[in-house]
Design a protein around this motif. Structure first.
Motif, PDB file in Angstrom:
ATOM      1  N   LEU A  79       0.828  -1.210   0.000  1.00  0.00           N
ATOM      2  CA  LEU A  79       0.000   0.000   0.000  1.00  0.00           C
ATOM      3  C   LEU A  79       0.860   1.256   0.000  1.00  0.00           C
ATOM      4  CD1 LEU A  79      -2.828  -1.040   2.492  1.00  0.00           C
ATOM      5  CD2 LEU A  79      -3.003  -0.812   0.014  1.00  0.00           C
ATOM      6  N   THR A  80       2.002   1.215   0.688  1.00  0.00           N
ATOM      7  CA  THR A  80       2.902   2.371   0.711  1.00  0.00           C
ATOM      8  C   THR A  80       3.468   2.642  -0.681  1.00  0.00           C
ATOM      9  OG1 THR A  80       3.506   1.891   3.010  1.00  0.00           O
ATOM     10  CG2 THR A  80       4.980   3.309   1.760  1.00  0.00           C
ATOM     11  N   THR A 127       2.206   1.713  -3.530  1.00  0.00           N
ATOM     12  CA  THR A 127       1.108   2.156  -4.384  1.00  0.00           C
ATOM     13  C   THR A 127       0.790   3.618  -4.138  1.00  0.00           C
ATOM     14  OG1 THR A 127       0.196  -0.084  -4.355  1.00  0.00           O
ATOM     15  CG2 THR A 127      -1.280   1.687  -5.049  1.00  0.00           C
ATOM     16  N   THR A 128       0.809   4.018  -2.863  1.00  0.00           N
ATOM     17  CA  THR A 128       0.510   5.409  -2.517  1.00  0.00           C
ATOM     18  C   THR A 128       1.550   6.357  -3.097  1.00  0.00           C
ATOM     19  OG1 THR A 128      -0.580   4.745  -0.461  1.00  0.00           O
ATOM     20  CG2 THR A 128       0.230   6.984  -0.577  1.00  0.00           C
ATOM     21  N   SER A 159       1.168   6.450  -6.820  1.00  0.00           N
ATOM     22  CA  SER A 159      -0.068   7.139  -7.202  1.00  0.00           C
ATOM     23  C   SER A 159       0.041   8.632  -7.003  1.00  0.00           C
ATOM     24  CB  SER A 159      -1.247   6.587  -6.391  1.00  0.00           C
ATOM     25  OG  SER A 159      -1.412   5.203  -6.621  1.00  0.00           O
ATOM     26  N   SER A 160       0.742   9.057  -5.933  1.00  0.00           N
ATOM     27  CA  SER A 160       0.851  10.497  -5.668  1.00  0.00           C
ATOM     28  C   SER A 160       1.653  11.221  -6.743  1.00  0.00           C
ATOM     29  CB  SER A 160       1.483  10.705  -4.289  1.00  0.00           C
ATOM     30  OG  SER A 160       2.822  10.237  -4.276  1.00  0.00           O
ATOM     31  N   PHE A 217      -3.854  11.272  -2.245  1.00  0.00           N
ATOM     32  CA  PHE A 217      -3.006  10.080  -2.258  1.00  0.00           C
ATOM     33  C   PHE A 217      -2.079  10.048  -1.037  1.00  0.00           C
ATOM     34  CE2 PHE A 217      -3.710   9.814  -6.995  1.00  0.00           C
ATOM     35  CZ  PHE A 217      -4.307   8.572  -6.973  1.00  0.00           C
ATOM     36  N   SER A 266      -3.136   8.972   2.688  1.00  0.00           N
ATOM     37  CA  SER A 266      -3.250   7.552   3.058  1.00  0.00           C
ATOM     38  C   SER A 266      -2.015   7.059   3.801  1.00  0.00           C
ATOM     39  CB  SER A 266      -3.496   6.701   1.813  1.00  0.00           C
ATOM     40  OG  SER A 266      -2.412   6.799   0.916  1.00  0.00           O
ATOM     41  N   LEU A 267      -0.852   7.757   3.634  1.00  0.00           N
ATOM     42  CA  LEU A 267       0.346   7.370   4.379  1.00  0.00           C
ATOM     43  C   LEU A 267       0.179   7.573   5.887  1.00  0.00           C
ATOM     44  CD1 LEU A 267       3.180   8.807   2.087  1.00  0.00           C
ATOM     45  CD2 LEU A 267       2.473   6.414   2.345  1.00  0.00           C
ATOM     46  N   VAL A 317      -7.434   2.684   3.635  1.00  0.00           N
ATOM     47  CA  VAL A 317      -6.391   3.114   2.700  1.00  0.00           C
ATOM     48  C   VAL A 317      -6.760   2.713   1.275  1.00  0.00           C
ATOM     49  CG1 VAL A 317      -3.970   2.816   2.052  1.00  0.00           C
ATOM     50  CG2 VAL A 317      -4.594   3.046   4.462  1.00  0.00           C
ATOM     51  N   LEU A 342      -7.309   5.253  -1.900  1.00  0.00           N
ATOM     52  CA  LEU A 342      -6.585   5.126  -3.180  1.00  0.00           C
ATOM     53  C   LEU A 342      -7.550   4.882  -4.326  1.00  0.00           C
ATOM     54  CD1 LEU A 342      -3.547   2.936  -2.036  1.00  0.00           C
ATOM     55  CD2 LEU A 342      -3.570   5.392  -2.469  1.00  0.00           C
ATOM     56  N   THR A 389      -9.643   8.033  -5.144  1.00  0.00           N
ATOM     57  CA  THR A 389      -8.808   9.080  -5.739  1.00  0.00           C
ATOM     58  C   THR A 389      -8.445   8.711  -7.176  1.00  0.00           C
ATOM     59  OG1 THR A 389      -7.887   9.488  -3.540  1.00  0.00           O
ATOM     60  CG2 THR A 389      -6.736  10.470  -5.398  1.00  0.00           C
TER      61      THR A 389
END
Length: 848
Positions: free
Chosen positions: A584-585, A587-588, A591-592, A630, A633-634, A806, A810, A813
């Motif tokens: 997930l990190t 991907t975040t 994505s950002s 994005f 979510s962190l 999360v 994602l 968004t």
């Protein structure tokens, strides 16, 4: 009635009816008396009083007790040869064998009070040497009888082996002292030995006299207070010839206790019965009365007594005493029956006389010849009971020495007077004995407390099997109440030897041990030491054997399968190191970067018609908000710190409110712009930034108000959940107020719904001038994600709850980015022919 000294040598005194036996004396200026149990047993006939009772005959000569008697003689000779102690004064002695009977102890006392020749109660029929005091007796009952007599006339009495606490009473026994600690300390020490080895099931065996009865009650009280149970309590009947030994051995056989405390001076008879019935396998705890007794240390008894432990009189040095004993010889003491008995006992021989011969029942008896050599006997300078006798003599000698050194005017008596050493009264000497304070030759300090007791110290001894098959009394520790470090009981466990030479401490329990993971359950009607074992309840442990109760693990630990220790709970949260958290990190972060790339594309192509037509500044604001969506979510990944818990939902709510507000503003801008082109439209004045930015600001402020109220009233906080999953600590953020959380989320849904409706209604506007269709799809996807999120969020537990949120952040968004900006970037980058004013206008006219 006072003791009256004869004023004339012509006074006639009646002769005693009975003969005086077992008496030894030596003249001197001052006499020190002594009573000793040289013979252990007595032989007497029944008393029917139809004829004159026969004299008591003593039996079983004990060398150890004989040494005690000669310790007095040795001390007197040593003092007489010392020019610094009692100079110009010669001490004499009178010693008497009590034969372990109260009657003989009283007879010996009266004999010495009467002058040493005849028993004349209340009269002293001899002038000259005065009696300073009496050393004795060797047992408590005899000492009590003597103390009652001597206390009447305040004659000092110092016992070397009487330990009964009854003798502490200064009102009943005002002139009694002792050089051995009383049983209050000894019985406490015996209980400490039991506690030290962890024995909880013990038997008690004691003499039925003052010594045994008081000692048994004291040790029983100490044991019960310490949590130890008593399996049986029995008395050795000293008035019976067999001491009731057969019955006692049967009780011992039936008992499950393997440890027996024996408070006795008559245990030898019971040991004989144990040997007869072949009863072995017990550990005996000895009092000082027999802890080092040579009579029981012979090879005959070691199958029964090896492994015995006990408290013994403290061992001390008596220089030259062994040399003195080796120089004893019948030729020097022609009329001393004690020496003759000693010789027979030491060399296993018999003195021949007309009454006996060398043949008795077909058994040859070795004849004593006086040529036997005492040098072959092993006699050490370190002594126990003999040292107590030696110390007692010196206590009287130092008291006499202080009396003789008294200077008139500074004395302790009326008007500062002093006592005359040649004519002192017994009570005057008593004053000096109370205040005596000196050091022995081995450096020990000697004094008496207010009750006449010395400093309490014992040796802990263990009976080892020696090379000759006899017992060796090995000192394995001390019990010292005045220990400077406060450690009263100090033993070396490595030196102990138990039954059959085993080095492992035997177990004496009523019930088998309860293993760790179990607890003891007391059985109704039985002693507390008899119990059953029950498994600990779930979530609790017992990490020791025979645990009384189980204990719950701490909040951050959980029992293992055996329930004997707590294991650290696994801490669960959405960690960066966890595969789910790491994915997930990544991907975040990836994505950002997309909104920033799109922003760069829009900035680079901001002069192009498609960018101008879609409100460049509003698109840039939307892209920045999507970038923040994005990134927010962190805040849900990693350990839930208080600051993170406080801000992550607020940050999520604010950036998404900004994002949806921008989408709503873009939708309204498209609608207004399209309708403003109609002739006569009043919407022209609302074109540009007059509607979009105020709308974004108002929508964001409403969400800000909700979040601020949330933070002020019931803010989120870190929470540790130990109940949801056994053995797992779930670390999460408690939202504080669920109402505020759902209000924040509901407001986002409201904005998204309005944006969806407006975009849906504007979907038929010309494609070249609006994004309504794309916004419609983006809001539809956005709402679908968050509607699906609600049941998943409510049903998930632990880190999966956070992961669901999360994922929703994602996904929603990406829905906005994909539906609104990806088509435009496709045209800008890959279909530049469509990114022209002519194309856009032409298409527009074609529609008209």
């Amino acid at each position: 009635m006072g003791l009256r000294a004869s004023s004339s040598s012509t006074i006639s005194c009646a002769r005693p009816v009975e003969n005086i036996t077992g008496f030894l004396s030596h003249p001197g200026d001052i006499i020190i008396g002594g009573t000793f149990m040289v013979h252990f047993d007595r032989v007497s006939s029944g008393l029917d009083f139809k004829s004159q009772p026969q004299e008591l005959h003593c039996g079983m000569f004990i060398i150890e007790y004989f040494q005690n008697m000669h310790a007095l003689i040795f001390a007197v000779e040593e003092i007489n040869s010392n020019p610094e102690l009692l100079p110009n004064i010669t001490l004499g002695y009178q010693v008497f064998d009590t034969c372990f009977t109260s009657r003989e102890a009283a007879k010996g006392t009266l004999l010495m009070l009467s002058g040493g020749n005849d028993i004349i109660p209340n009269y002293r029929c001899r002038t000259g040497a005065r009696l300073a005091g009496i050393i004795g007796d060797s047992w408590s009952t005899g000492s009590i009888i003597m103390a009652q007599i001597l206390g009447l006339f305040r004659y000092p009495q110092i016992s070397y082996f009487a330990t009964s606490p009854v003798l502490n009473d200064r009102d009943l026994f005002p002139s009694f002292f002792r050089t051995i600690s009383n049983d209050e300390y000894q019985m406490r020490g015996l209980a400490q030995l039991i506690f030290h080895f962890g024995w909880t099931w013990v038997g008690l065996l004691a003499d039925d006299d003052d010594y045994g009865q008081h000692g048994l009650q004291m040790v029983k009280k100490e044991l019960i207070n310490g949590g130890t149970c008593v399996a049986f309590t029995e008395y050795i009947l000293t008035g019976q010839a067999d001491r009731d030994a057969p019955r006692l051995v049967q009780i011992l056989r039936k008992s499950t206790a393997l440890v027996v405390i024996v408070i006795s001076s008559n245990f030898v008879v019971v040991v004989e019965e144990l040997l007869k019935q072949n009863v072995t396998g017990y550990i005996y705890i000895a009092t000082e009365a027999w802890a080092t007794l040579d009579l029981l240390s012979t090879q005959r008894y070691q199958g029964i007594l090896t492994g015995t432990i006990g408290l013994a009189v403290h061992n001390g040095l008596m220089p030259n005493f062994s040399k003195y004993l080796r120089n004893l010889h019948p030729s020097k003491y022609l009329h001393d029956q004690f020496i003759l008995d000693f010789w027979e006992q030491a060399f296993a021989c018999k003195w021949l006389s007309d009454e006996n011969s060398m043949w008795t029942d077909n058994v040859t008896i070795k004849a004593c010849t006086e040529n036997e050599n005492l040098q072959s006997l092993l006699i050490e300078d370190y002594q126990r009971a003999s040292l107590n006798v030696h110390t007692a003599v010196y206590a009287i000698a130092w008291a006499l020495h202080s009396m003789s050194n008294c200077k008139p005017g500074t004395g302790p008596f009326s008007g500062g007077s002093c006592a005359n050493i040649s004519s002192f009264q017994a009570w005057q000497l008593l004053h000096y004995i109370k205040n005596v304070n000196f050091r022995t030759k081995d450096g020990s300090q000697v004094f008496f407390d207010a009750k006449g007791n010395p400093p309490a110290i014992y040796d802990v001894v263990n009976w080892h099997l020696g090379v000759k098959g006899t017992a060796e009394h090995i000192t394995v520790g001390t019990y010292d109440l005045s220990a400077p470090d406060g450690k009263i009981l100090n033993v070396d466990s490595k030196k102990f030897v138990w039954i059959n030479g085993d080095t492992q401490v035997p177990v004496s329990k009523c019930s088998p041990n309860c293993s760790p993971g179990f607890r003891k359950v007391i059985i109704t009607g039985k002693p507390p030491c008899c119990y059953e074992c029950a498994r600990c309840p779930q979530g609790q442990i017992s990490n020791q054997t025979d645990a009384v109760e189980c204990h719950p693990c701490s909040w951050d630990s959980w029992p293992n399968l055996q329930q004997d220790r707590c294991l650290s709970r696994t801490t669960e949260f959405l960690s960066y190191e966890d595969p789910l958290g790491l994915s997930l990190t990544c991907t975040t972060i990836f994505s950002s970067l997309i909104p920033l790339v799109i922003l760069r594309v829009f900035t680079w192509f901001k002069k192009t018609p498609i960018v101008k037509a879609n409100n460049f500044s509003l698109s840039c604001l939307l892209l920045l908000s999507l970038f923040l969506c994005f990134l927010c979510s962190l805040g849900f990944i990693g350990y839930p710190q208080p600051e993170k818990c406080l801000l992550r939902q607020v940050a999520f709510g604010m950036v998404f409110a900004l994002c949806i507000s921008c989408v709503l503003a873009k939708t309204l801008t498209v609608v207004i712009a399209f309708n403003a082109t109609k002739p006569g439209s009043r919407l022209r004045k609302w074109t540009g930034v007059k509607v979009s930015y105020p709308l974004i600001l108002i929508c964001a402020l409403i969400q800000l108000f909700v979040c601020v109220m949330w933070l002020f009233i019931i803010p989120p906080f870190p929470e540790i959940d130990t109940d949801t999953k056994p053995g797992v600590i779930i670390v999460n953020c408690n939202e504080g107020s669920p109402t505020a959380f759902w209000c924040m989320l509901g407001y986002l849904g409201l904005l998204a719904t309005i944006s969806f409706i407006v975009a849906f209604l504007a979907r038929r506007l010309p494609d070249s001038f609006n994004e309504a269709k794309f916004i419609t799809f983006s809001m539809l996807a956005f709402l679908s994600v968050w509607v699906s999120f609600i049941p998943a969020y409510l049903s998930a537990r632990g880190m999966y709850t956070v992961a669901m949120e999360v994922f929703a952040i994602l996904s929603s968004t990406w829905a906005v980015v994909g539906c609104i900006f990806v088509p435009k970037c496709y045209i800008i980058l890959f279909r530049p022919n469509m990114n022209t004013r002519v194309h856009l206008l032409g298409k527009s006219r074609g529609q008209k």
